[in-house]
Design a protein around this motif. Structure first.
Motif, PDB file in Angstrom:
ATOM      1  N   TYR A  19      20.530  99.279  39.742  1.00 16.00           N
ATOM      2  CA  TYR A  19      20.717  97.836  39.581  1.00 16.00           C
ATOM      3  C   TYR A  19      21.826  97.529  38.581  1.00 16.00           C
ATOM      4  O   TYR A  19      22.217  98.370  37.779  1.00 16.00           O
ATOM      5  CB  TYR A  19      19.423  97.174  39.091  1.00 16.00           C
ATOM      6  CG  TYR A  19      18.192  97.446  39.927  1.00 16.00           C
ATOM      7  CD1 TYR A  19      18.237  97.532  41.300  1.00 16.00           C
ATOM      8  CD2 TYR A  19      16.962  97.611  39.315  1.00 16.00           C
ATOM      9  CE1 TYR A  19      17.096  97.776  42.050  1.00 16.00           C
ATOM     10  CE2 TYR A  19      15.812  97.848  40.049  1.00 16.00           C
ATOM     11  CZ  TYR A  19      15.887  97.929  41.419  1.00 16.00           C
ATOM     12  OH  TYR A  19      14.757  98.164  42.145  1.00 16.00           O
ATOM     13  N   ASP A  20      22.276  96.289  38.599  1.00 13.41           N
ATOM     14  CA  ASP A  20      23.278  95.832  37.633  1.00 13.41           C
ATOM     15  C   ASP A  20      22.707  95.758  36.223  1.00 13.41           C
ATOM     16  O   ASP A  20      23.406  96.028  35.248  1.00 13.41           O
ATOM     17  CB  ASP A  20      23.809  94.452  38.027  1.00 13.41           C
ATOM     18  CG  ASP A  20      24.555  94.474  39.357  1.00 13.41           C
ATOM     19  OD1 ASP A  20      25.190  95.498  39.681  1.00 13.41           O
ATOM     20  OD2 ASP A  20      24.497  93.463  40.074  1.00 13.41           O
ATOM     21  N   ASP A  21      21.460  95.359  36.112  1.00 12.11           N
ATOM     22  CA  ASP A  21      20.786  95.188  34.831  1.00 12.11           C
ATOM     23  C   ASP A  21      19.430  95.875  34.895  1.00 12.11           C
ATOM     24  O   ASP A  21      18.913  96.135  35.982  1.00 12.11           O
ATOM     25  CB  ASP A  21      20.587  93.693  34.517  1.00 12.11           C
ATOM     26  CG  ASP A  21      21.905  92.964  34.343  1.00 12.11           C
ATOM     27  OD1 ASP A  21      22.724  93.417  33.508  1.00 12.11           O
ATOM     28  OD2 ASP A  21      22.125  91.943  35.033  1.00 12.11           O
ATOM     29  N   PRO A  22      18.817  96.143  33.744  1.00 11.48           N
ATOM     30  CA  PRO A  22      17.486  96.769  33.765  1.00 11.48           C
ATOM     31  C   PRO A  22      16.466  95.878  34.501  1.00 11.48           C
ATOM     32  O   PRO A  22      16.445  94.662  34.317  1.00 11.48           O
ATOM     33  CB  PRO A  22      17.115  96.884  32.285  1.00 11.48           C
ATOM     34  CG  PRO A  22      18.417  96.829  31.558  1.00 11.48           C
ATOM     35  CD  PRO A  22      19.314  95.947  32.386  1.00 11.48           C
ATOM     36  N   PRO A  23      15.642  96.486  35.348  1.00 14.92           N
ATOM     37  CA  PRO A  23      14.640  95.690  36.069  1.00 14.92           C
ATOM     38  C   PRO A  23      13.509  95.258  35.146  1.00 14.92           C
ATOM     39  O   PRO A  23      13.236  95.900  34.134  1.00 14.92           O
ATOM     40  CB  PRO A  23      14.122  96.658  37.139  1.00 14.92           C
ATOM     41  CG  PRO A  23      14.336  98.007  36.539  1.00 14.92           C
ATOM     42  CD  PRO A  23      15.573  97.901  35.693  1.00 14.92           C
ATOM     43  N   ARG A  24      12.876  94.162  35.510  1.00 14.15           N
ATOM     44  CA  ARG A  24      11.701  93.676  34.780  1.00 14.15           C
ATOM     45  C   ARG A  24      10.497  93.771  35.695  1.00 14.15           C
ATOM     46  O   ARG A  24      10.564  93.435  36.888  1.00 14.15           O
ATOM     47  CB  ARG A  24      11.908  92.229  34.344  1.00 14.15           C
ATOM     48  CG  ARG A  24      12.910  92.111  33.217  1.00 14.15           C
ATOM     49  CD  ARG A  24      13.100  90.718  32.726  1.00 14.15           C
ATOM     50  NE  ARG A  24      11.925  89.870  32.797  1.00 14.15           N
ATOM     51  CZ  ARG A  24      11.908  88.633  32.341  1.00 14.15           C
ATOM     52  NH1 ARG A  24      12.981  88.106  31.797  1.00 14.15           N
ATOM     53  NH2 ARG A  24      10.810  87.906  32.438  1.00 14.15           N
ATOM     54  N   GLU A  25       9.399  94.224  35.143  1.00 11.71           N
ATOM     55  CA  GLU A  25       8.189  94.413  35.932  1.00 11.71           C
ATOM     56  C   GLU A  25       7.719  93.111  36.571  1.00 11.71           C
ATOM     57  O   GLU A  25       7.339  93.092  37.749  1.00 11.71           O
ATOM     58  CB  GLU A  25       7.090  95.003  35.048  1.00 11.71           C
ATOM     59  CG  GLU A  25       5.879  95.444  35.827  1.00 11.71           C
ATOM     60  CD  GLU A  25       4.883  96.215  34.979  1.00 11.71           C
ATOM     61  OE1 GLU A  25       3.719  96.257  35.390  1.00 11.71           O
ATOM     62  OE2 GLU A  25       5.263  96.772  33.940  1.00 11.71           O
ATOM     63  N   ASP A  26       7.764  92.012  35.831  1.00 19.05           N
ATOM     64  CA  ASP A  26       7.299  90.736  36.383  1.00 19.05           C
ATOM     65  C   ASP A  26       8.212  90.250  37.512  1.00 19.05           C
ATOM     66  O   ASP A  26       7.736  89.719  38.515  1.00 19.05           O
ATOM     67  CB  ASP A  26       7.126  89.677  35.298  1.00 19.05           C
ATOM     68  CG  ASP A  26       8.379  89.400  34.479  1.00 19.05           C
ATOM     69  OD1 ASP A  26       9.231  90.309  34.338  1.00 19.05           O
ATOM     70  OD2 ASP A  26       8.500  88.284  33.950  1.00 19.05           O
TER      71      ASP A  26
END
Length: 149
Positions: A19-26
């Motif tokens: 991904y471009d940025d770190p993923p978020r669980e929510d």
């Protein structure tokens, strides 16, 4: 290489390096819960997530259903092996299964690798367009269930 539909938050998080940025669980959970959202992940022989394609099924009264190829990413070490094309073709197959009448992608006109990938998968040039956006960073991101994001 095996391509599978992501069905769990853990799968989406494990592909975070793509991904471009770190993923978020929510946000990952919200993505999976949203009707019409689809992510396919290509796994190398060792189980490493080598690439993904995400799509969003869009509906309109005069167009029926169309699939928007939202994003395609292939790990640097797995490029130029047909992974991007295979992912694109898998998304197109999923779109057909869902009854979509067409599929489309917005791509920068100077992104030669992406253009080559999409053309290799059978896309046709529908012309140049401008993409405009509205940054909404000042808006609190909140999931429908009240979970802040």
């Amino acid at each position: 290489m095996e391509i599978r539909r992501a069905a769990t938050v853990a799968e989406l998080l494990a592909a975070g390096h793509l991904y471009d940025d770190p993923p978020r669980e929510d946000w990952a959970a919200r993505f999976l819960a949203a009707p019409g959202h689809l992510m396919l992940i290509a796994y190398a022989e060792d189980g490493f997530p080598a690439g993904f394609v995400s799509g969003i099924e869009m509906l309109h009264p005069d167009k029926g259903a169309e699939m928007c190829l939202y994003e395609l990413s292939v790990d640097e070490g797995h490029r130029r092996r047909g992974t991007g094309r295979a992912l694109t073709e898998a998304l197109l197959a999923a779109a057909r299964e869902r009854g979509c009448r067409g599929a489309w992608v917005g791509v920068d006109t100077d992104n030669d690798p992406a253009l080559a990938t999409y053309r290799a998968a059978g896309s046709v040039d529908e012309g140049v367009f401008a993409m405009l956006g509205w940054p909404l960073d000042d808006v609190e991101t909140e999931a429908p269930d009240g979970v802040s994001g």
